[in-house]
Scaffold this motif. Structure first.
Motif, PDB file in Angstrom:
ATOM      1  N   TYR A  72      -1.657  -2.922  10.020  1.00  0.00           N
ATOM      2  CA  TYR A  72      -0.254  -2.684   9.689  1.00  0.00           C
ATOM      3  C   TYR A  72       0.325  -1.617  10.606  1.00  0.00           C
ATOM      4  CZ  TYR A  72      -0.981   1.863   7.311  1.00  0.00           C
ATOM      5  OH  TYR A  72      -1.254   3.176   7.017  1.00  0.00           O
ATOM      6  N   ASP A  73       1.622  -1.464  10.550  1.00  0.00           N
ATOM      7  CA  ASP A  73       2.333  -0.479  11.359  1.00  0.00           C
ATOM      8  C   ASP A  73       2.376   0.837  10.596  1.00  0.00           C
ATOM      9  OD1 ASP A  73       3.904   0.749  13.258  1.00  0.00           O
ATOM     10  OD2 ASP A  73       5.772  -0.203  12.606  1.00  0.00           O
ATOM     11  N   SER A  84       8.544   2.227   3.065  1.00  0.00           N
ATOM     12  CA  SER A  84       8.880   0.942   3.685  1.00  0.00           C
ATOM     13  C   SER A  84       7.737   0.364   4.505  1.00  0.00           C
ATOM     14  CB  SER A  84      10.142   1.068   4.535  1.00  0.00           C
ATOM     15  OG  SER A  84       9.959   2.008   5.575  1.00  0.00           O
ATOM     16  N   GLN A  85       7.047   1.192   5.275  1.00  0.00           N
ATOM     17  CA  GLN A  85       5.938   0.677   6.076  1.00  0.00           C
ATOM     18  C   GLN A  85       4.735   0.324   5.210  1.00  0.00           C
ATOM     19  OE1 GLN A  85       7.016   3.878   9.025  1.00  0.00           O
ATOM     20  NE2 GLN A  85       5.695   2.661  10.346  1.00  0.00           N
ATOM     21  N   ALA A  86       4.593   1.014   4.096  1.00  0.00           N
ATOM     22  CA  ALA A  86       3.529   0.658   3.147  1.00  0.00           C
ATOM     23  C   ALA A  86       3.820  -0.682   2.508  1.00  0.00           C
ATOM     24  CB  ALA A  86       3.394   1.745   2.083  1.00  0.00           C
ATOM     25  N   GLU A  87       5.078  -0.936   2.208  1.00  0.00           N
ATOM     26  CA  GLU A  87       5.449  -2.204   1.595  1.00  0.00           C
ATOM     27  C   GLU A  87       5.178  -3.370   2.537  1.00  0.00           C
ATOM     28  OE1 GLU A  87       9.473  -1.356   0.650  1.00  0.00           O
ATOM     29  OE2 GLU A  87       8.977  -0.182  -1.150  1.00  0.00           O
ATOM     30  N   ALA A  88       5.502  -3.200   3.812  1.00  0.00           N
ATOM     31  CA  ALA A  88       5.225  -4.251   4.790  1.00  0.00           C
ATOM     32  C   ALA A  88       3.726  -4.421   5.002  1.00  0.00           C
ATOM     33  CB  ALA A  88       5.918  -3.919   6.113  1.00  0.00           C
ATOM     34  N   GLY A  89       2.997  -3.296   5.070  1.00  0.00           N
ATOM     35  CA  GLY A  89       1.554  -3.359   5.267  1.00  0.00           C
ATOM     36  C   GLY A  89       0.810  -3.924   4.083  1.00  0.00           C
ATOM     37  N   ALA A  91       1.595  -6.395   2.093  1.00  0.00           N
ATOM     38  CA  ALA A  91       1.545  -7.861   2.131  1.00  0.00           C
ATOM     39  C   ALA A  91       0.488  -8.336   3.120  1.00  0.00           C
ATOM     40  CB  ALA A  91       2.915  -8.414   2.508  1.00  0.00           C
ATOM     41  N   LEU A  92       0.370  -7.656   4.244  1.00  0.00           N
ATOM     42  CA  LEU A  92      -0.635  -8.022   5.254  1.00  0.00           C
ATOM     43  C   LEU A  92      -2.045  -7.744   4.751  1.00  0.00           C
ATOM     44  CD1 LEU A  92       1.240  -6.524   8.330  1.00  0.00           C
ATOM     45  CD2 LEU A  92       0.879  -8.958   7.887  1.00  0.00           C
ATOM     46  N   LEU A  93      -2.232  -6.609   4.079  1.00  0.00           N
ATOM     47  CA  LEU A  93      -3.547  -6.271   3.541  1.00  0.00           C
ATOM     48  C   LEU A  93      -3.999  -7.280   2.507  1.00  0.00           C
ATOM     49  CD1 LEU A  93      -5.962  -4.345   3.133  1.00  0.00           C
ATOM     50  CD2 LEU A  93      -4.529  -3.049   1.520  1.00  0.00           C
ATOM     51  N   ALA A  94      -3.116  -7.626   1.589  1.00  0.00           N
ATOM     52  CA  ALA A  94      -3.470  -8.582   0.540  1.00  0.00           C
ATOM     53  C   ALA A  94      -3.821  -9.938   1.141  1.00  0.00           C
ATOM     54  CB  ALA A  94      -2.319  -8.720  -0.459  1.00  0.00           C
ATOM     55  N   ALA A  95      -3.070 -10.360   2.150  1.00  0.00           N
ATOM     56  CA  ALA A  95      -3.334 -11.650   2.786  1.00  0.00           C
ATOM     57  C   ALA A  95      -4.687 -11.651   3.494  1.00  0.00           C
ATOM     58  CB  ALA A  95      -2.223 -11.983   3.773  1.00  0.00           C
ATOM     59  N   ASP A  96      -5.015 -10.558   4.163  1.00  0.00           N
ATOM     60  CA  ASP A  96      -6.301 -10.496   4.864  1.00  0.00           C
ATOM     61  C   ASP A  96      -7.467 -10.441   3.890  1.00  0.00           C
ATOM     62  OD1 ASP A  96      -5.006 -10.648   7.244  1.00  0.00           O
ATOM     63  OD2 ASP A  96      -5.432  -8.607   7.902  1.00  0.00           O
ATOM     64  N   ALA A  97      -7.311  -9.739   2.782  1.00  0.00           N
ATOM     65  CA  ALA A  97      -8.370  -9.707   1.763  1.00  0.00           C
ATOM     66  C   ALA A  97      -8.573 -11.092   1.168  1.00  0.00           C
ATOM     67  CB  ALA A  97      -8.018  -8.696   0.673  1.00  0.00           C
ATOM     68  N   SER A 119      -3.652   4.719   1.207  1.00  0.00           N
ATOM     69  CA  SER A 119      -3.753   4.554  -0.249  1.00  0.00           C
ATOM     70  C   SER A 119      -2.431   4.052  -0.821  1.00  0.00           C
ATOM     71  CB  SER A 119      -4.161   5.870  -0.912  1.00  0.00           C
ATOM     72  OG  SER A 119      -3.137   6.842  -0.817  1.00  0.00           O
ATOM     73  N   THR A 120      -1.320   4.390  -0.169  1.00  0.00           N
ATOM     74  CA  THR A 120      -0.014   3.882  -0.594  1.00  0.00           C
ATOM     75  C   THR A 120       0.085   2.393  -0.284  1.00  0.00           C
ATOM     76  OG1 THR A 120       0.888   6.059   0.003  1.00  0.00           O
ATOM     77  CG2 THR A 120       2.462   4.331  -0.519  1.00  0.00           C
ATOM     78  N   VAL A 121      -0.374   2.010   0.896  1.00  0.00           N
ATOM     79  CA  VAL A 121      -0.435   0.592   1.272  1.00  0.00           C
ATOM     80  C   VAL A 121      -1.265  -0.177   0.242  1.00  0.00           C
ATOM     81  CG1 VAL A 121      -1.196  -1.062   3.015  1.00  0.00           C
ATOM     82  CG2 VAL A 121      -0.174   1.104   3.721  1.00  0.00           C
ATOM     83  N   THR A 122      -2.433   0.372  -0.079  1.00  0.00           N
ATOM     84  CA  THR A 122      -3.339  -0.277  -1.021  1.00  0.00           C
ATOM     85  C   THR A 122      -2.712  -0.366  -2.413  1.00  0.00           C
ATOM     86  OG1 THR A 122      -5.235   0.572   0.227  1.00  0.00           O
ATOM     87  CG2 THR A 122      -5.651  -0.195  -2.022  1.00  0.00           C
ATOM     88  N   GLY A 123      -2.081   0.716  -2.859  1.00  0.00           N
ATOM     89  CA  GLY A 123      -1.471   0.730  -4.182  1.00  0.00           C
ATOM     90  C   GLY A 123      -0.370  -0.309  -4.330  1.00  0.00           C
ATOM     91  N   ILE A 124       0.451  -0.458  -3.315  1.00  0.00           N
ATOM     92  CA  ILE A 124       1.530  -1.444  -3.378  1.00  0.00           C
ATOM     93  C   ILE A 124       0.963  -2.860  -3.285  1.00  0.00           C
ATOM     94  CG2 ILE A 124       3.600  -2.295  -2.208  1.00  0.00           C
ATOM     95  CD1 ILE A 124       4.247   0.599  -1.487  1.00  0.00           C
ATOM     96  N   ALA A 125      -0.089  -3.054  -2.480  1.00  0.00           N
ATOM     97  CA  ALA A 125      -0.737  -4.369  -2.404  1.00  0.00           C
ATOM     98  C   ALA A 125      -1.293  -4.776  -3.764  1.00  0.00           C
ATOM     99  CB  ALA A 125      -1.849  -4.351  -1.359  1.00  0.00           C
ATOM    100  N   LEU A 126      -1.821  -3.806  -4.507  1.00  0.00           N
ATOM    101  CA  LEU A 126      -2.341  -4.085  -5.848  1.00  0.00           C
ATOM    102  C   LEU A 126      -1.213  -4.418  -6.819  1.00  0.00           C
ATOM    103  CD1 LEU A 126      -4.917  -1.170  -5.998  1.00  0.00           C
ATOM    104  CD2 LEU A 126      -5.526  -3.592  -6.085  1.00  0.00           C
TER     105      LEU A 126
END
Length: 251
Positions: A72-73, A84-89, A91-97, A119-126
């Motif tokens: 992610y960026d 905002s960058q966590a929100e975009a990241g 979706a990418l993290l969840a798709a790759d998992a 951890s913010t990226v991960t939290g939003i992906a969850l």
């Protein structure tokens, strides 16, 4: 696993696996934070490599593959206060998992380790992208917040025995928790298990150590055998039930 030099304004996107994710019993995704990028893949990759080696020592009978996920960026210091960058990241993290589960062909244990803004990226992906359906464990280290509206582990779609949280006592992130990036998962009322994360180097003289910038980057420290790396290896290798026996549970 992944390399695309043209994404994110030329900063690129990459994922490097240590071990074989298609065959390993356990797979861990390491999600880095602030100022991480493909140009700094040496650091991101070294962290994942250290966890890979420590996880192998924790359980040699059941291989663990560890992925350095610069997928992610990541924000700069100028943009880190925004989700905002966590929100975009996310979706990418969840798709790759989800892709890891689909291509494995068996039923691997999936762990995500989110560091700092990771951890913010991960939290939003969850919360928003169904990551909780594909993971067995989540570890948040040096967290600046889980993003979104989550106030408890249940809001992430996880059980208490699936979430593990640790922040070093002198990590500078402690002064910015519960601000613009959501709830600090280290708060006692959040749930999950707190694990030990101190570095044996934390008393070394130097301004960076006093203000906590250095401790923010020591969670994967193999040279000095940090508590965090030992704890993460238990989690990643499927032995989180041994944290208490190994005296790695924090009060």
């Amino acid at each position: 696993m992944t390399f695309d030099s043209g994404t994110f304004g030329g900063e690129g996107r990459a994922a490097i696996a240590f071990g074989d994710p298609d065959a390993a019993d356990n797979i861990t995704l390491c999600v880095p934070g602030l100022e991480s990028r493909v140009a700094k893949m040496t650091q991101v990759g070294s962290d994942a490599r250290h966890l890979y080696e420590e996880s192998a020592a924790a359980d040699r009978a059941h291989p663990t593959a560890v992925i350095a996920w610069q997928g992610y960026d990541a924000p700069s210091f100028l943009t880190v206060a925004s989700q905002s960058q966590a929100e975009a990241g996310a979706a990418l993290l969840a798709a790759d998992a989800r892709g890891l589960v689909a291509t494995h062909g068996d039923n691997p244990m999936i762990t995500v380790v989110g560091h700092s803004y990771g951890s913010t990226v991960t939290g939003i992906a969850l919360q928003d992208h169904g990551l909780a359906k594909d993971v067995d464990a989540v570890a948040l280290i040096g967290s600046c917040g889980v993003g979104g509206d989550a106030r408890t582990v249940a809001d992430l779609g996880l059980r208490d025995d699936q979430l593990f949280v640790g922040t070093a006592s002198r990590d500078v992130i402690n002064v910015s928790s519960n601000t613009t990036l959501g709830k600090d998962p280290l708060d006692p009322d959040f749930g999950g298990m707190r694990f030990r994360t101190e570095s044996v180097e934390r008393d070394r003289p130097g301004l960076a150590d006093v203000v906590g910038f250095t401790d923010h980057s020591r969670y994967y420290d193999m040279v000095n055998h940090s508590e965090s790396l030992y704890s993460l290896a238990d989690i990643a290798s499927g032995h989180s039930d041994q944290l208490r026996a190994h005296d790695m549970v924090a009060n």
